[in-house]
Design an enzyme around this catalytic site. Structure first.
Site, PDB file in Angstrom:
ATOM      1  N   SER A  27       0.834  -1.208   0.000  1.00  0.00           N
ATOM      2  CA  SER A  27       0.000   0.000   0.000  1.00  0.00           C
ATOM      3  C   SER A  27       0.869   1.260   0.000  1.00  0.00           C
ATOM      4  CB  SER A  27      -0.974   0.010   1.182  1.00  0.00           C
ATOM      5  OG  SER A  27      -0.288   0.205   2.392  1.00  0.00           O
ATOM      6  N   ASN A  28       2.011   1.220   0.693  1.00  0.00           N
ATOM      7  CA  ASN A  28       2.913   2.379   0.660  1.00  0.00           C
ATOM      8  C   ASN A  28       3.521   2.551  -0.726  1.00  0.00           C
ATOM      9  OD1 ASN A  28       3.370   3.819   3.349  1.00  0.00           O
ATOM     10  ND2 ASN A  28       3.303   1.667   3.950  1.00  0.00           N
ATOM     11  N   LEU A  36      11.426  -6.396   4.823  1.00  0.00           N
ATOM     12  CA  LEU A  36      11.709  -6.890   6.171  1.00  0.00           C
ATOM     13  C   LEU A  36      13.113  -7.453   6.378  1.00  0.00           C
ATOM     14  CD1 LEU A  36       8.203  -8.469   6.875  1.00  0.00           C
ATOM     15  CD2 LEU A  36       8.970  -6.113   7.178  1.00  0.00           C
ATOM     16  N   ASN A  54      13.861   4.227   5.105  1.00  0.00           N
ATOM     17  CA  ASN A  54      12.909   3.194   5.517  1.00  0.00           C
ATOM     18  C   ASN A  54      11.762   3.849   6.279  1.00  0.00           C
ATOM     19  OD1 ASN A  54      11.847   0.575   6.163  1.00  0.00           O
ATOM     20  ND2 ASN A  54      12.739   0.771   8.209  1.00  0.00           N
ATOM     21  N   HIS A 102       9.107   2.914   9.419  1.00  0.00           N
ATOM     22  CA  HIS A 102       8.840   1.941  10.487  1.00  0.00           C
ATOM     23  C   HIS A 102       7.526   2.321  11.162  1.00  0.00           C
ATOM     24  CE1 HIS A 102       9.821  -1.140  13.386  1.00  0.00           C
ATOM     25  NE2 HIS A 102       9.382  -0.312  14.330  1.00  0.00           N
ATOM     26  N   ASP A 140      16.475  -0.781  12.020  1.00  0.00           N
ATOM     27  CA  ASP A 140      15.744   0.395  12.535  1.00  0.00           C
ATOM     28  C   ASP A 140      16.617   1.350  13.344  1.00  0.00           C
ATOM     29  OD1 ASP A 140      13.432  -0.783  11.461  1.00  0.00           O
ATOM     30  OD2 ASP A 140      13.086  -1.928  13.295  1.00  0.00           O
ATOM     31  N   GLU A 159       1.350   6.863   7.334  1.00  0.00           N
ATOM     32  CA  GLU A 159       2.400   6.511   6.366  1.00  0.00           C
ATOM     33  C   GLU A 159       2.048   7.043   4.978  1.00  0.00           C
ATOM     34  OE1 GLU A 159       4.213   2.441   8.286  1.00  0.00           O
ATOM     35  OE2 GLU A 159       2.671   2.212   6.774  1.00  0.00           O
TER      36      GLU A 159
HETATM   37  C1  GAR Z   1       4.105  -0.737   6.779  1.00  0.00           C
HETATM   38  O1  GAR Z   1       3.269  -0.458   7.849  1.00  0.00           O
HETATM   39  C2  GAR Z   1       5.552  -0.485   7.151  1.00  0.00           C
HETATM   40  O2  GAR Z   1       5.712   0.538   8.082  1.00  0.00           O
HETATM   41  C3  GAR Z   1       5.953  -1.808   7.762  1.00  0.00           C
HETATM   42  O3  GAR Z   1       5.344  -2.765   6.933  1.00  0.00           O
HETATM   43  C4  GAR Z   1       4.111  -2.235   6.467  1.00  0.00           C
HETATM   44  C5  GAR Z   1       4.002  -2.506   4.975  1.00  0.00           C
HETATM   45  O4  GAR Z   1       2.714  -2.190   4.542  1.00  0.00           O
HETATM   46  N1  GAR Z   1       7.379  -1.931   7.801  1.00  0.00           N
HETATM   47  C6  GAR Z   1       8.010  -2.499   8.818  1.00  0.00           C
HETATM   48  O5  GAR Z   1       7.414  -3.050   9.747  1.00  0.00           O
HETATM   49  C7  GAR Z   1       9.520  -2.457   8.738  1.00  0.00           C
HETATM   50  N2  GAR Z   1      10.108  -2.786  10.001  1.00  0.00           N
HETATM   51  P1  GAR Z   1       2.407  -2.078   2.982  1.00  0.00           P
HETATM   52  O6  GAR Z   1       2.976  -3.328   2.322  1.00  0.00           O
HETATM   53  O7  GAR Z   1       0.906  -2.010   2.893  1.00  0.00           O
HETATM   54  O8  GAR Z   1       3.088  -0.831   2.486  1.00  0.00           O
END
Ligand code: GAR
Length: 320
Positions: free
Chosen positions: A140-141, A212, A229, A231, A272, A301
């Site tokens: 989604s990001n 990840l 990144n 978080h 992180d 985000e």
């Molecule tokens: C997001 O919330 C991001 O912050 C997290 O994974 C999600 C991915 O969502 N990242 C971490 O936890 C990194 N340590 P998305 O695939 O819908 O963008």
């Protein structure tokens, strides 16, 4: 041919149709207005009428397509299309000037270079900065970042890097016609970290969006201060190995926190850990579940990450 246009302009079938309709209607309007304007002058000679008509439609065409692009909802596309055309014409005229100065030489001195995003010797940035998004989740990001830079002149989302076959982000890459690099553990951690592949794809900047794996030293060395990144918590709390996605939200709710948020930071070789660029917070109400907190954090985000990326890249370019 339509598929190639979709890939070139990074649009889906429906948008391609609207763009083609805009070209067709804008072109017809331009022809019609050209004839009407020509009729205002009483010119008999075809030797004057024809060149004058060509000059008129050349001037009118951009106005007509921009006008038609408003009701078809394609204004942003045509604004950036016309800008690109304008800068190409400028480059060509500069090239022909150089060529005419170089009498006796057939070599044209290119005033633009392949897309490296770097500052050439002249001190002018010539092409868009090419970003690779590393993601292994739903994406989604990644989608928000792609949307944000869709019509950008200065930033191009050039590659999706993913370590999970079947991840949602791969469907996004396919729909958006963005090339994918599927990576594997062994070469990532014990090989060159895919630096050669990223350099071959002329990647200038890396954005982690739900990626990840820890980033290896080979990659941070190749892209110093050029990897960011996001978080889903307020670092330095609730970060580190194993702290990702829902695990973070579950830990925060279990600890009875009343606030959470997001952290955007540079990436180094510790999970992180890199310097914080931006944080934003959200309140945790009594009764909020990890899933509800995840929604609030995703909203933060999506609101901030694309804009912060744009600012970091702009800052980087100023430093050069
Ligand atoms: C997001 O919330 C991001 O912050 C997290 O994974 C999600 C991915 O969502 N990242 C971490 O936890 C990194 N340590 P998305 O695939 O819908 O963008």
């Amino acid at each position: 041919m339509f598929e190639r246009l979709q890939q070139k302009w990074k649009v889906n079938g429906w948008r391609l149709l609207l763009i083609l309709v805009t070209f067709a209607v804008g072109g017809s309007l331009c022809g019609y207005l050209g004839r009407q304007l020509l009729g205002l002058f009483d010119i008999e000679s075809a030797a004057i009428r024809i060149p004058l008509y060509i000059i008129l439609v050349t001037i009118l065409w951009p106005f007509c397509v921009i006008l038609i692009s408003i009701p078809t909802g394609q204004f942003n596309f045509f604004r950036s299309y016309l800008r690109k055309m304008g800068s190409k014409l400028k480059v060509q005229s500069r090239e022909s000037r150089v060529q005419s100065q170089n009498t006796g030489h057939t070599l044209i001195q290119k005033t633009h270079q392949p897309s490296t995003g770097s500052v050439p010797a002249t001190g002018h940035r010539t092409t868009a900065v090419r970003i690779a998004i590393f993601a292994s989740g739903a994406g989604s990001n990644a989608q928000k970042i792609i949307d944000h830079f869709r019509d950008s002149q200065s930033i191009n989302i050039a590659l999706i890097v993913c370590n999970k076959p079947g991840a949602g982000v791969l469907g996004i890459a396919e729909r958006e016609h963005i090339p994918v690099l599927l990576i594997e553990k062994e070469p990532f951690f014990r090989g060159n970290g895919y630096v050669d592949e990223l350099k071959a794809a002329r990647i200038d900047f890396i954005v982690l969006a739900g990626f990840l794996w820890k980033v290896p030293a080979t990659l941070t060395a190749a892209y110093p201060n050029k990897i960011v990144n996001i978080h889903p918590a307020l670092l330095p709390r609730y970060g580190g190995k194993g702290m990702y996605g829902m695990h973070v939200h579950e830990a925060i709710i279990a600890a009875g926190e009343t606030e959470s948020g997001i952290t955007i930071h540079y990436v180094d070789n510790v999970y992180d850990n890199g310097a914080v660029i931006f944080q934003a917070t959200c309140a945790i109400e009594p009764g909020d579940t990890p899933a509800r907190l995840a929604q609030k954090v995703h909203l933060l985000e999506h609101t901030h990450y694309p804009r912060v990326i744009q600012e970091v890249v702009a800052h980087l370019q100023k430093q050069r």
